[in-house]
Design an enzyme around this catalytic site. Sequence first.
Site, PDB file in Angstrom:
ATOM      1  N   SER A 141       0.856  -1.183   0.000  1.00 44.21           N
ATOM      2  CA  SER A 141       0.000   0.000   0.000  1.00 44.21           C
ATOM      3  C   SER A 141       0.892   1.234   0.000  1.00 44.21           C
ATOM      4  O   SER A 141       2.104   1.144   0.252  1.00 44.21           O
ATOM      5  CB  SER A 141      -0.906   0.009   1.231  1.00 44.21           C
ATOM      6  OG  SER A 141      -0.130   0.178   2.413  1.00 44.21           O
ATOM      7  N   ASP A 168      -1.510  -1.742  -3.934  1.00 47.03           N
ATOM      8  CA  ASP A 168      -2.933  -1.673  -3.613  1.00 47.03           C
ATOM      9  C   ASP A 168      -3.531  -0.325  -4.017  1.00 47.03           C
ATOM     10  O   ASP A 168      -2.905   0.463  -4.719  1.00 47.03           O
ATOM     11  CB  ASP A 168      -3.097  -1.935  -2.118  1.00 47.03           C
ATOM     12  CG  ASP A 168      -4.421  -2.585  -1.761  1.00 47.03           C
ATOM     13  OD1 ASP A 168      -5.207  -2.882  -2.681  1.00 47.03           O
ATOM     14  OD2 ASP A 168      -4.665  -2.816  -0.564  1.00 47.03           O
ATOM     15  N   HIS A 169      -4.723  -0.058  -3.516  1.00 51.16           N
ATOM     16  CA  HIS A 169      -5.523   1.126  -3.871  1.00 51.16           C
ATOM     17  C   HIS A 169      -4.688   2.385  -4.118  1.00 51.16           C
ATOM     18  O   HIS A 169      -3.942   2.824  -3.247  1.00 51.16           O
ATOM     19  CB  HIS A 169      -6.513   1.443  -2.749  1.00 51.16           C
ATOM     20  CG  HIS A 169      -7.478   0.349  -2.474  1.00 51.16           C
ATOM     21  ND1 HIS A 169      -8.718   0.270  -3.067  1.00 51.16           N
ATOM     22  CD2 HIS A 169      -7.386  -0.728  -1.649  1.00 51.16           C
ATOM     23  CE1 HIS A 169      -9.350  -0.791  -2.628  1.00 51.16           C
ATOM     24  NE2 HIS A 169      -8.577  -1.431  -1.764  1.00 51.16           N
ATOM     25  N   GLU A 201     -10.691  -0.679 -10.153  1.00 49.07           N
ATOM     26  CA  GLU A 201     -11.835  -0.878  -9.260  1.00 49.07           C
ATOM     27  C   GLU A 201     -13.076  -0.182  -9.787  1.00 49.07           C
ATOM     28  O   GLU A 201     -13.035   0.954 -10.253  1.00 49.07           O
ATOM     29  CB  GLU A 201     -11.530  -0.386  -7.849  1.00 49.07           C
ATOM     30  CG  GLU A 201     -12.713  -0.544  -6.893  1.00 49.07           C
ATOM     31  CD  GLU A 201     -12.317  -0.638  -5.433  1.00 49.07           C
ATOM     32  OE1 GLU A 201     -13.198  -0.505  -4.577  1.00 49.07           O
ATOM     33  OE2 GLU A 201     -11.127  -0.851  -5.142  1.00 49.07           O
ATOM     34  N   GLU A 255      -9.341   1.390   5.289  1.00 49.39           N
ATOM     35  CA  GLU A 255      -8.078   0.662   5.241  1.00 49.39           C
ATOM     36  C   GLU A 255      -6.971   1.584   4.759  1.00 49.39           C
ATOM     37  O   GLU A 255      -7.054   2.166   3.675  1.00 49.39           O
ATOM     38  CB  GLU A 255      -8.165  -0.567   4.319  1.00 49.39           C
ATOM     39  CG  GLU A 255      -6.854  -1.358   4.241  1.00 49.39           C
ATOM     40  CD  GLU A 255      -6.957  -2.530   3.278  1.00 49.39           C
ATOM     41  OE1 GLU A 255      -6.727  -3.661   3.710  1.00 49.39           O
ATOM     42  OE2 GLU A 255      -7.264  -2.307   2.093  1.00 49.39           O
ATOM     43  N   HIS A 309     -13.846  -3.455   3.831  1.00 52.52           N
ATOM     44  CA  HIS A 309     -12.569  -3.653   4.505  1.00 52.52           C
ATOM     45  C   HIS A 309     -12.797  -3.812   6.002  1.00 52.52           C
ATOM     46  O   HIS A 309     -13.617  -3.116   6.590  1.00 52.52           O
ATOM     47  CB  HIS A 309     -11.635  -2.454   4.271  1.00 52.52           C
ATOM     48  CG  HIS A 309     -11.111  -2.371   2.875  1.00 52.52           C
ATOM     49  ND1 HIS A 309     -11.113  -1.195   2.149  1.00 52.52           N
ATOM     50  CD2 HIS A 309     -10.570  -3.306   2.061  1.00 52.52           C
ATOM     51  CE1 HIS A 309     -10.588  -1.417   0.952  1.00 52.52           C
ATOM     52  NE2 HIS A 309     -10.257  -2.683   0.868  1.00 52.52           N
ATOM     53  N   HIS A 360     -11.905  -7.752  -2.937  1.00 51.86           N
ATOM     54  CA  HIS A 360     -11.365  -6.906  -1.885  1.00 51.86           C
ATOM     55  C   HIS A 360     -12.166  -7.106  -0.597  1.00 51.86           C
ATOM     56  O   HIS A 360     -13.333  -7.485  -0.634  1.00 51.86           O
ATOM     57  CB  HIS A 360     -11.385  -5.433  -2.295  1.00 51.86           C
ATOM     58  CG  HIS A 360     -10.254  -5.056  -3.189  1.00 51.86           C
ATOM     59  ND1 HIS A 360      -9.179  -4.295  -2.771  1.00 51.86           N
ATOM     60  CD2 HIS A 360      -9.998  -5.362  -4.477  1.00 51.86           C
ATOM     61  CE1 HIS A 360      -8.329  -4.137  -3.767  1.00 51.86           C
ATOM     62  NE2 HIS A 360      -8.809  -4.781  -4.817  1.00 51.86           N
ATOM     63  N   GLY A 418     -11.496  -9.269   1.957  1.00 46.38           N
ATOM     64  CA  GLY A 418     -11.701 -10.689   2.215  1.00 46.38           C
ATOM     65  C   GLY A 418     -11.685 -11.072   3.682  1.00 46.38           C
ATOM     66  O   GLY A 418     -12.252 -12.102   4.064  1.00 46.38           O
ATOM     67  N   SER A 419     -11.031 -10.283   4.541  1.00 46.89           N
ATOM     68  CA  SER A 419     -10.948 -10.618   5.962  1.00 46.89           C
ATOM     69  C   SER A 419     -12.343 -10.735   6.561  1.00 46.89           C
ATOM     70  O   SER A 419     -13.209  -9.884   6.339  1.00 46.89           O
ATOM     71  CB  SER A 419     -10.155  -9.547   6.720  1.00 46.89           C
ATOM     72  OG  SER A 419      -8.789  -9.558   6.340  1.00 46.89           O
ATOM     73  N   ASN A 450      -7.972 -10.161  -1.505  1.00 44.95           N
ATOM     74  CA  ASN A 450      -7.165  -9.362  -0.589  1.00 44.95           C
ATOM     75  C   ASN A 450      -7.420  -9.770   0.855  1.00 44.95           C
ATOM     76  O   ASN A 450      -8.544 -10.043   1.251  1.00 44.95           O
ATOM     77  CB  ASN A 450      -7.492  -7.875  -0.742  1.00 44.95           C
ATOM     78  CG  ASN A 450      -6.823  -7.259  -1.949  1.00 44.95           C
ATOM     79  OD1 ASN A 450      -6.529  -7.953  -2.923  1.00 44.95           O
ATOM     80  ND2 ASN A 450      -6.586  -5.966  -1.909  1.00 44.95           N
ATOM     81  N   ILE A 451      -6.345  -9.772   1.633  1.00 40.00           N
ATOM     82  CA  ILE A 451      -6.455 -10.046   3.059  1.00 40.00           C
ATOM     83  C   ILE A 451      -5.453  -9.166   3.793  1.00 40.00           C
ATOM     84  O   ILE A 451      -4.277  -9.144   3.450  1.00 40.00           O
ATOM     85  CB  ILE A 451      -6.228 -11.553   3.358  1.00 40.00           C
ATOM     86  CG1 ILE A 451      -6.348 -11.828   4.854  1.00 40.00           C
ATOM     87  CG2 ILE A 451      -4.917 -12.043   2.789  1.00 40.00           C
ATOM     88  CD1 ILE A 451      -6.386 -13.310   5.188  1.00 40.00           C
TER      89      ILE A 451
END
Length: 469
Positions: free
Chosen positions: A171, A218-219, A283, A291, A336, A375, A377-378, A397-398
């Site tokens: 990130s 990432d983003h 995206e 996040e 997230h 996105h 995924g947690s 993503n995690i």
Amino acid sequence: QRSFFCLHACLDPSSAPAMPSKLSTAALAGAATYCASSTLNAFVAPQVSQRAQLTSQVGLSQQHGQASAGPSPTHIGALALGAVGVAACAAKLGKRASRSKVVRAAVKEFTKMPATVKPGVVTGQGLVDLLNYAKEKGFAIPGVNIVGTSSINACMEAAKKAGGPIMVTFSRGGGQFIAGKAADNTDDAACIAGSVAGALHCRAVAKLYGVPVILHTDHCQKAWLPWFDGMLKANEEYFEANGEPLFSSHMLDLSEEPLEENIAICKKYLERMAKVNLLLEMELGVTGGEEDGVDNSNVDSSRLYTQPSEVWEVYQALSSVPNGNFTVAAAFGNVHGVYAPGNVSLQPEILHNTQKFIKEKLGCNSDKPVSFVFHGGSGSSTEDIQYAIKAGVIKMNIDTDTQWAFWDGVNKYQKKNADYLQAQIGNPQGPEKPNKKYYDPRMALRSGEEEMAARLFKAMQDLNCIDVL
């Protein structure tokens, strides 16, 4: 005689020094070894399997249009040694010497993966083949946010244990943390430098884990494009020197912008990225929650769900880019973070419907023409994860879960060894006993790595990413 001819063809005798140099000595030694192998061949014959292996590994080019008699399989090992010495002399003598070439056949590194996928960092066609293979076989790759070498190494440790590929994800904030929070971050300099440094670390050690590693970022929202531009420059410089990009892929998250602008900017960047074999992740819709500096906690819930027609617009635009490869982070209620049950409503059916919609538009045979990424995924249920994979999700993503796992490992270490972590000297073994081996930072960090790797192994089980190499 054949050894002498090989040496003579590569060296200009008139320019040879009176005393042999180290390089020419190496060539002579190689030639002599080949001569000796001619005699040895009369007494030693390799087994069929050995002969096939040698033949597949070493081949010789023909020079000046003359086809020389091919060496027997027994000669090949010695001939390769001679070729090394000859080639070294040729490099030393420059244009005055003609070069002999050793051609090695492509070797399939993994029994199940496409031949283009090798241990270490995967880019270009190897990456495309890996993602297509994941879609075909019904597994997804964990994309893990990292903040330093300890979390990077935990990712690769988990992948090695699981026997699957891994995506190491930087990130913007993670990149800055690697560079150091005190580093000058004018124009995102520290964010860029830290991300590049982390990628170089991966490249230095990834092959040692024996698994395919995808280097991803990432983003990146519109305000953060200087970070993106800096990494693209690093990729282009690395490509010029090494023939492949430094990273494997990058993500643009312009979901807060109007759809037309989102697509236009993504297409513009993909045209640049395609020239150095970089893949783009874009995206659509919005991933809820917060996040690493991206806070969508209060976004309108309707924006959490992407429409098939929107994905089709993206597909049309990005597919028109020559050599352009991309994945789509389509929102289907993703959030997230980890929340209490009932607070998140995932609807993977959106992805299934989108695949059907685009298949009809294209008139193609594939049931999954789009490569989706997941996105947030947690905290997701195994059922939702598995259903999303069936819709063409090739990466999940995690972050939140692995952050907790790392902290939990450190915390467990502290609790277990609390009596040895109160002072430099003095513990239950005696008032003068040193505690250095307990407060060595590597001890607590290693405990964090182990817990993070264990949590990632569980994630790879949920993603069907076990023993897929």
